[in-house]
Design a protein around this motif. Structure first.
Motif, PDB file in Angstrom:
ATOM      1  N   ALA A 184      13.907   5.376  37.721  1.00 47.55           N
ATOM      2  CA  ALA A 184      13.148   5.369  36.477  1.00 47.55           C
ATOM      3  C   ALA A 184      13.799   6.258  35.426  1.00 47.55           C
ATOM      4  O   ALA A 184      14.471   7.228  35.752  1.00 47.55           O
ATOM      5  CB  ALA A 184      11.719   5.845  36.729  1.00 47.55           C
ATOM      6  N   ALA A 185      13.575   5.899  34.181  1.00 48.78           N
ATOM      7  CA  ALA A 185      14.073   6.687  33.058  1.00 48.78           C
ATOM      8  C   ALA A 185      13.083   6.599  31.915  1.00 48.78           C
ATOM      9  O   ALA A 185      12.379   5.598  31.765  1.00 48.78           O
ATOM     10  CB  ALA A 185      15.444   6.189  32.620  1.00 48.78           C
ATOM     11  N   HIS A 186      13.033   7.641  31.125  1.00 47.27           N
ATOM     12  CA  HIS A 186      12.191   7.691  29.942  1.00 47.27           C
ATOM     13  C   HIS A 186      13.034   7.154  28.790  1.00 47.27           C
ATOM     14  O   HIS A 186      13.975   7.808  28.347  1.00 47.27           O
ATOM     15  CB  HIS A 186      11.764   9.141  29.703  1.00 47.27           C
ATOM     16  N   VAL A 187      12.740   5.939  28.364  1.00 48.21           N
ATOM     17  CA  VAL A 187      13.578   5.256  27.370  1.00 48.21           C
ATOM     18  C   VAL A 187      12.726   4.637  26.272  1.00 48.21           C
ATOM     19  O   VAL A 187      11.521   4.452  26.441  1.00 48.21           O
ATOM     20  CB  VAL A 187      14.441   4.155  28.030  1.00 48.21           C
ATOM     21  N   GLU A 188      13.367   4.313  25.177  1.00 49.80           N
ATOM     22  CA  GLU A 188      12.684   3.600  24.104  1.00 49.80           C
ATOM     23  C   GLU A 188      12.808   2.108  24.371  1.00 49.80           C
ATOM     24  O   GLU A 188      13.886   1.537  24.272  1.00 49.80           O
ATOM     25  CB  GLU A 188      13.301   3.949  22.744  1.00 49.80           C
ATOM     26  N   VAL A 189      11.681   1.503  24.745  1.00 45.12           N
ATOM     27  CA  VAL A 189      11.666   0.073  25.050  1.00 45.12           C
ATOM     28  C   VAL A 189      10.229  -0.426  24.886  1.00 45.12           C
ATOM     29  O   VAL A 189       9.281   0.301  25.155  1.00 45.12           O
ATOM     30  CB  VAL A 189      12.215  -0.195  26.476  1.00 45.12           C
ATOM     31  N   ASP A 190      10.092  -1.650  24.414  1.00 50.65           N
ATOM     32  CA  ASP A 190       8.766  -2.232  24.223  1.00 50.65           C
ATOM     33  C   ASP A 190       8.466  -3.376  25.181  1.00 50.65           C
ATOM     34  O   ASP A 190       7.325  -3.761  25.339  1.00 50.65           O
ATOM     35  CB  ASP A 190       8.613  -2.748  22.776  1.00 50.65           C
ATOM     36  N   ASP A 191       9.490  -3.918  25.823  1.00 51.61           N
ATOM     37  CA  ASP A 191       9.307  -5.116  26.638  1.00 51.61           C
ATOM     38  C   ASP A 191      10.177  -5.029  27.883  1.00 51.61           C
ATOM     39  O   ASP A 191      11.400  -4.940  27.776  1.00 51.61           O
ATOM     40  CB  ASP A 191       9.669  -6.340  25.795  1.00 51.61           C
ATOM     41  N   VAL A 192       9.562  -5.060  29.055  1.00 57.06           N
ATOM     42  CA  VAL A 192      10.314  -4.980  30.304  1.00 57.06           C
ATOM     43  C   VAL A 192      11.208  -6.207  30.504  1.00 57.06           C
ATOM     44  O   VAL A 192      12.253  -6.123  31.129  1.00 57.06           O
ATOM     45  CB  VAL A 192       9.373  -4.771  31.518  1.00 57.06           C
ATOM     46  N   GLU A 193      10.827  -7.322  29.941  1.00 59.26           N
ATOM     47  CA  GLU A 193      11.607  -8.555  30.086  1.00 59.26           C
ATOM     48  C   GLU A 193      12.835  -8.578  29.182  1.00 59.26           C
ATOM     49  O   GLU A 193      13.802  -9.273  29.474  1.00 59.26           O
ATOM     50  CB  GLU A 193      10.731  -9.776  29.772  1.00 59.26           C
ATOM     51  N   HIS A 194      12.790  -7.822  28.082  1.00 58.13           N
ATOM     52  CA  HIS A 194      13.890  -7.843  27.112  1.00 58.13           C
ATOM     53  C   HIS A 194      14.236  -6.437  26.632  1.00 58.13           C
ATOM     54  O   HIS A 194      14.094  -6.134  25.457  1.00 58.13           O
ATOM     55  CB  HIS A 194      13.522  -8.727  25.910  1.00 58.13           C
ATOM     56  N   PRO A 195      14.702  -5.577  27.541  1.00 59.04           N
ATOM     57  CA  PRO A 195      15.091  -4.235  27.100  1.00 59.04           C
ATOM     58  C   PRO A 195      16.338  -4.329  26.220  1.00 59.04           C
ATOM     59  O   PRO A 195      17.094  -5.305  26.292  1.00 59.04           O
ATOM     60  CB  PRO A 195      15.385  -3.492  28.400  1.00 59.04           C
ATOM     61  N   SER A 196      16.570  -3.324  25.430  1.00 54.98           N
ATOM     62  CA  SER A 196      17.741  -3.351  24.544  1.00 54.98           C
ATOM     63  C   SER A 196      19.025  -3.343  25.367  1.00 54.98           C
ATOM     64  O   SER A 196      19.062  -2.885  26.509  1.00 54.98           O
ATOM     65  CB  SER A 196      17.716  -2.139  23.613  1.00 54.98           C
TER      66      SER A 196
END
Length: 96
Positions: free
Chosen positions: A60-72
């Motif tokens: 696990a990581a603390h990241v900026e992401v809004d969608d588990v299906e389409h991470p940056s």
């Protein structure tokens, strides 16, 4: 983007190194989870262990992401040993 905890399922695939677990990036892992609070990761990992067997580890990581299906693309490229991550074992999570 929102700062969240992203976790991927890492499986132990090397029988000669029992403590080893793959650290697959989002999009390549058999399972991934996205949560707002670190404490939500332990129940997910316990469920993965019931579903996939005990020879799994969550990364696990603390990241900026809004969608588990389409991470940056950046999150996927940086995923791995070089980034801050957490090995979650024995059904419990330890915060860094």
């Amino acid at each position: 983007m929102t700062l969240r905890w992203l976790m991927t399922l890492g499986e132990r695939t090397d029988p000669d190194t029992p403590a080893y677990a793959e650290c697959p990036p989002p999009g390549q892992a058999r399972a991934a989870a996205l949560v707002d609070d670190f404490g939500q990761l332990s129940p997910i990992l316990r469920n993965w262990r019931r579903q996939f067997g005990h020879a799994v580890t969550g990364w696990a990581a603390h990241v900026e992401v809004d969608d588990v299906e389409h991470p940056s693309r950046q999150v996927c490229e940086d995923w791995g040993p070089e980034v801050r991550r957490l090995a979650l074992d024995a059904g419990t999570a330890a915060h860094p």
